[in-house]
Each structure stands twice: as C-alpha cells, then as structure tokens.
Design a protein around this motif. Structure first.
Motif, PDB file in Angstrom:
ATOM      1  N   HIS A   1       0.832  -1.209   0.000  1.00 27.14           N
ATOM      2  CA  HIS A   1       0.000   0.000   0.000  1.00 27.14           C
ATOM      3  C   HIS A   1       0.864   1.255   0.000  1.00 27.14           C
ATOM      4  CE1 HIS A   1      -3.404  -2.650   0.386  1.00 27.14           C
ATOM      5  NE2 HIS A   1      -2.865  -3.185   1.461  1.00 27.14           N
ATOM      6  N   GLU A   2       0.764   2.073   1.046  1.00 29.08           N
ATOM      7  CA  GLU A   2       1.519   3.329   1.098  1.00 29.08           C
ATOM      8  C   GLU A   2       2.892   3.168   1.754  1.00 29.08           C
ATOM      9  OE1 GLU A   2      -1.676   3.410   2.859  1.00 29.08           O
ATOM     10  OE2 GLU A   2      -2.620   3.629   0.911  1.00 29.08           O
ATOM     11  N   THR A   3       3.262   1.950   2.089  1.00 31.17           N
ATOM     12  CA  THR A   3       4.541   1.726   2.755  1.00 31.17           C
ATOM     13  C   THR A   3       5.435   0.815   1.923  1.00 31.17           C
ATOM     14  OG1 THR A   3       3.731  -0.171   4.018  1.00 31.17           O
ATOM     15  CG2 THR A   3       3.535   1.997   5.058  1.00 31.17           C
ATOM     16  N   VAL A   4       6.718   0.950   2.175  1.00 35.49           N
ATOM     17  CA  VAL A   4       7.728   0.101   1.555  1.00 35.49           C
ATOM     18  C   VAL A   4       8.513  -0.550   2.683  1.00 35.49           C
ATOM     19  CG1 VAL A   4       9.771   0.038   0.079  1.00 35.49           C
ATOM     20  CG2 VAL A   4       7.906   1.616  -0.455  1.00 35.49           C
ATOM     21  N   LEU A   5       8.510  -1.867   2.725  1.00 33.67           N
ATOM     22  CA  LEU A   5       9.312  -2.590   3.711  1.00 33.67           C
ATOM     23  C   LEU A   5      10.680  -2.837   3.121  1.00 33.67           C
ATOM     24  CD1 LEU A   5       6.788  -5.260   4.987  1.00 33.67           C
ATOM     25  CD2 LEU A   5       7.416  -3.102   6.055  1.00 33.67           C
ATOM     26  N   VAL A   6      11.697  -2.587   3.916  1.00 35.71           N
ATOM     27  CA  VAL A   6      13.068  -2.745   3.454  1.00 35.71           C
ATOM     28  C   VAL A   6      13.817  -3.646   4.432  1.00 35.71           C
ATOM     29  CG1 VAL A   6      15.202  -1.556   2.853  1.00 35.71           C
ATOM     30  CG2 VAL A   6      13.005  -0.449   2.418  1.00 35.71           C
ATOM     31  N   GLY A   7      14.343  -4.737   3.913  1.00 39.78           N
ATOM     32  CA  GLY A   7      15.196  -5.619   4.701  1.00 39.78           C
ATOM     33  C   GLY A   7      16.640  -5.245   4.439  1.00 39.78           C
ATOM     34  N   GLN A   8      17.344  -4.880   5.518  1.00 36.40           N
ATOM     35  CA  GLN A   8      18.727  -4.439   5.401  1.00 36.40           C
ATOM     36  C   GLN A   8      19.646  -5.370   6.185  1.00 36.40           C
ATOM     37  OE1 GLN A   8      19.200  -0.006   6.005  1.00 36.40           O
ATOM     38  NE2 GLN A   8      17.302  -0.381   7.121  1.00 36.40           N
ATOM     39  N   SER A   9      20.908  -5.146   6.039  1.00 34.53           N
ATOM     40  CA  SER A   9      21.882  -5.944   6.774  1.00 34.53           C
ATOM     41  C   SER A   9      21.855  -5.639   8.269  1.00 34.53           C
ATOM     42  CB  SER A   9      23.283  -5.711   6.226  1.00 34.53           C
ATOM     43  OG  SER A   9      23.619  -4.343   6.295  1.00 34.53           O
ATOM     44  N   ILE A  10      21.145  -4.584   8.686  1.00 39.45           N
ATOM     45  CA  ILE A  10      21.098  -4.231  10.110  1.00 39.45           C
ATOM     46  C   ILE A  10      19.694  -4.261  10.702  1.00 39.45           C
ATOM     47  CG2 ILE A  10      23.196  -2.840  10.082  1.00 39.45           C
ATOM     48  CD1 ILE A  10      21.330  -0.345   9.973  1.00 39.45           C
ATOM     49  N   ALA A  11      18.644  -4.169   9.882  1.00 41.96           N
ATOM     50  CA  ALA A  11      17.274  -4.104  10.401  1.00 41.96           C
ATOM     51  C   ALA A  11      16.265  -4.226   9.273  1.00 41.96           C
ATOM     52  CB  ALA A  11      17.054  -2.784  11.135  1.00 41.96           C
ATOM     53  N   ALA A  12      15.011  -4.396   9.668  1.00 44.84           N
ATOM     54  CA  ALA A  12      13.876  -4.307   8.743  1.00 44.84           C
ATOM     55  C   ALA A  12      13.107  -3.055   9.115  1.00 44.84           C
ATOM     56  CB  ALA A  12      12.985  -5.533   8.853  1.00 44.84           C
ATOM     57  N   VAL A  13      12.889  -2.171   8.136  1.00 51.35           N
ATOM     58  CA  VAL A  13      12.213  -0.905   8.412  1.00 51.35           C
ATOM     59  C   VAL A  13      11.045  -0.709   7.459  1.00 51.35           C
ATOM     60  CG1 VAL A  13      14.263   0.226   9.352  1.00 51.35           C
ATOM     61  CG2 VAL A  13      13.774   0.395   6.913  1.00 51.35           C
ATOM     62  N   SER A  14      10.130   0.136   7.892  1.00 53.29           N
ATOM     63  CA  SER A  14       8.987   0.521   7.090  1.00 53.29           C
ATOM     64  C   SER A  14       9.177   1.974   6.677  1.00 53.29           C
ATOM     65  CB  SER A  14       7.709   0.360   7.917  1.00 53.29           C
ATOM     66  OG  SER A  14       6.597   0.807   7.200  1.00 53.29           O
ATOM     67  N   LEU A  15       9.099   2.239   5.362  1.00 55.66           N
ATOM     68  CA  LEU A  15       9.280   3.593   4.841  1.00 55.66           C
ATOM     69  C   LEU A  15       7.975   4.102   4.248  1.00 55.66           C
ATOM     70  CD1 LEU A  15      12.581   3.160   2.756  1.00 55.66           C
ATOM     71  CD2 LEU A  15      12.387   3.789   5.153  1.00 55.66           C
ATOM     72  N   ASP A  16       7.783   5.409   4.276  1.00 54.11           N
ATOM     73  CA  ASP A  16       6.685   6.040   3.557  1.00 54.11           C
ATOM     74  C   ASP A  16       6.996   5.926   2.065  1.00 54.11           C
ATOM     75  OD1 ASP A  16       5.648   8.649   2.124  1.00 54.11           O
ATOM     76  OD2 ASP A  16       4.335   8.301   3.854  1.00 54.11           O
ATOM     77  N   ALA A  17       6.062   5.440   1.264  1.00 52.25           N
ATOM     78  CA  ALA A  17       6.315   5.182  -0.154  1.00 52.25           C
ATOM     79  C   ALA A  17       6.580   6.458  -0.940  1.00 52.25           C
ATOM     80  CB  ALA A  17       5.144   4.427  -0.772  1.00 52.25           C
ATOM     81  N   ASP A  18       6.024   7.583  -0.508  1.00 54.50           N
ATOM     82  CA  ASP A  18       6.200   8.826  -1.264  1.00 54.50           C
ATOM     83  C   ASP A  18       7.562   9.472  -1.053  1.00 54.50           C
ATOM     84  OD1 ASP A  18       3.691   8.741  -2.470  1.00 54.50           O
ATOM     85  OD2 ASP A  18       2.738   9.699  -0.739  1.00 54.50           O
ATOM     86  N   ASN A  19       7.965   9.624   0.214  1.00 57.20           N
ATOM     87  CA  ASN A  19       9.202  10.364   0.491  1.00 57.20           C
ATOM     88  C   ASN A  19      10.353   9.500   0.996  1.00 57.20           C
ATOM     89  OD1 ASN A  19       8.616   9.867   3.199  1.00 57.20           O
ATOM     90  ND2 ASN A  19       7.665  11.867   3.500  1.00 57.20           N
ATOM     91  N   LEU A  20      10.142   8.202   1.127  1.00 54.89           N
ATOM     92  CA  LEU A  20      11.161   7.242   1.580  1.00 54.89           C
ATOM     93  C   LEU A  20      11.702   7.547   2.967  1.00 54.89           C
ATOM     94  CD1 LEU A  20      13.212   6.613  -1.704  1.00 54.89           C
ATOM     95  CD2 LEU A  20      11.246   5.353  -0.835  1.00 54.89           C
TER      96      LEU A  20
END
Length: 178
Positions: free
Chosen positions: A133-152
């Motif tokens: 939806h309006e979020t982007v989940l990002v799996g990183q080498s240090i954490a999993a974060v949720s970003l706002d899709a518009d402004n990251l």
C-alpha cells in the motif's frame, strides 16, 4: 560437455537426460533468451531481476540497472550514481506509482522520470524490498524498516538485526533472517 545415455520428452514437454555417471537432468524448456551489453558477450554480473510488462530490469555492479525491452531486445544502461565500492544492485521492485525501487550495497533509491531519490535513512546493504500500500518494507543488513512510499522516510523499525527478506500480508510481517 557431458555424456548422455538416454533422453526423452514427457507429456508436459519437459526434456529428460540420463547422464553417464552424473544422474538425471530435467530441462523444462528449450526457449532461452540471452542479452549481452556488448558484442563480445562479456557482460557484468547480474544480482537482481524484475519483470514488469514488456520490460526486464537487471541490476548489476557499478550501481547500474539495465532496462531491456523483451519484445524488441533493445537494452539501455542506467547508472544510478557513483560508488567507490562495487555498488551492486541487490534487489529491485516497483512502487505503487510505477517508480523503480532499487536496493544496493549502501542505499535504497527510487527511480522515475524525475530522477533518482535516495532514502536518507537507509545506509546499510538492502537485501529485500516489499511494497505494501503506502509503505515500503526494506530488509537491510542491520534491520527491517517501514518507509513512507512517497518520500522514503522511515516510519518504523520492524526488526533489529540482519534481515534477508521482508513481506507483509493481512497486517502480519514476515521477516527472513540468518
């Protein structure tokens, strides 16, 4: 370069080969397509692929994304920035607005007709991107974060620790770790 002792095609058009001293091989299709950036066929290593309609995106080192039209075979190189390290494009996805989301060794970027926007809060290796939806989940080498899709911008940290895959369905987060 291997010896076969027998071969046949099954009802589903799979090709089967009995290999002398090397087991049984199955080939589901004879239709392969190769794309090379140069005539001498020495292409960069590809770390990620994404197919969207008639377009195939291939992420490689040097922060490059190759844009391939699968109907015409035309290929364009898009360099996303400069990097002192190999700058591998590890994961690719599409956002809801059609922008290309790119995860690399050091950054998360959003690419569209306006240019390349970098997620300021993402600075570790990006292993996985999932759009929900309006979020982007990002799996990183240090954490999993949720970003706002518009402004990251980071909205929430879902998991602290090395994350190799992220997915969200029906309000539940699925996090792949080592």
């Amino acid at each position: 370069g291997k010896n076969t002792s027998s071969a046949f095609i099954d009802r589903e058009n799979n090709f089967w080969f009995a290999m002398q001293g090397d087991g049984v091989y199955k080939l589901p299709s004879l239709e392969f397509k190769n794309y090379f950036k140069t005539e001498n066929q020495n292409s960069s290593a590809v770390y990620s692929l994404l197919k969207s309609g008639d377009t195939l995106y291939a992420g490689s080192s040097g922060l490059k994304v190759w844009i391939i039209n699968t109907k015409t075979g035309s290929m364009k190189e898009h360099v996303l920035g400069k990097s002192s390290s190999p700058g591998r494009v590890i994961t690719l996805n599409k956002s809801g607005d059609g922008s290309l989301l790119v995860g690399s060794d050091h950054a998360m970027m959003k690419v569209n007709e306006h240019g390349v926007a970098k997620a300021d809060d993402v600075y570790a290796a990006v292993k996985s991107i999932h759009v929900s939806h309006e979020t982007v989940l990002v799996g990183q080498s240090i954490a999993a974060v949720s970003l706002d899709a518009d402004n990251l911008r980071t909205m929430d940290t879902i998991w602290w620790g090395r994350t190799t895959a992220v997915y969200k369905k029906s309000g539940h987060y699925f996090i792949g770790t080592l």
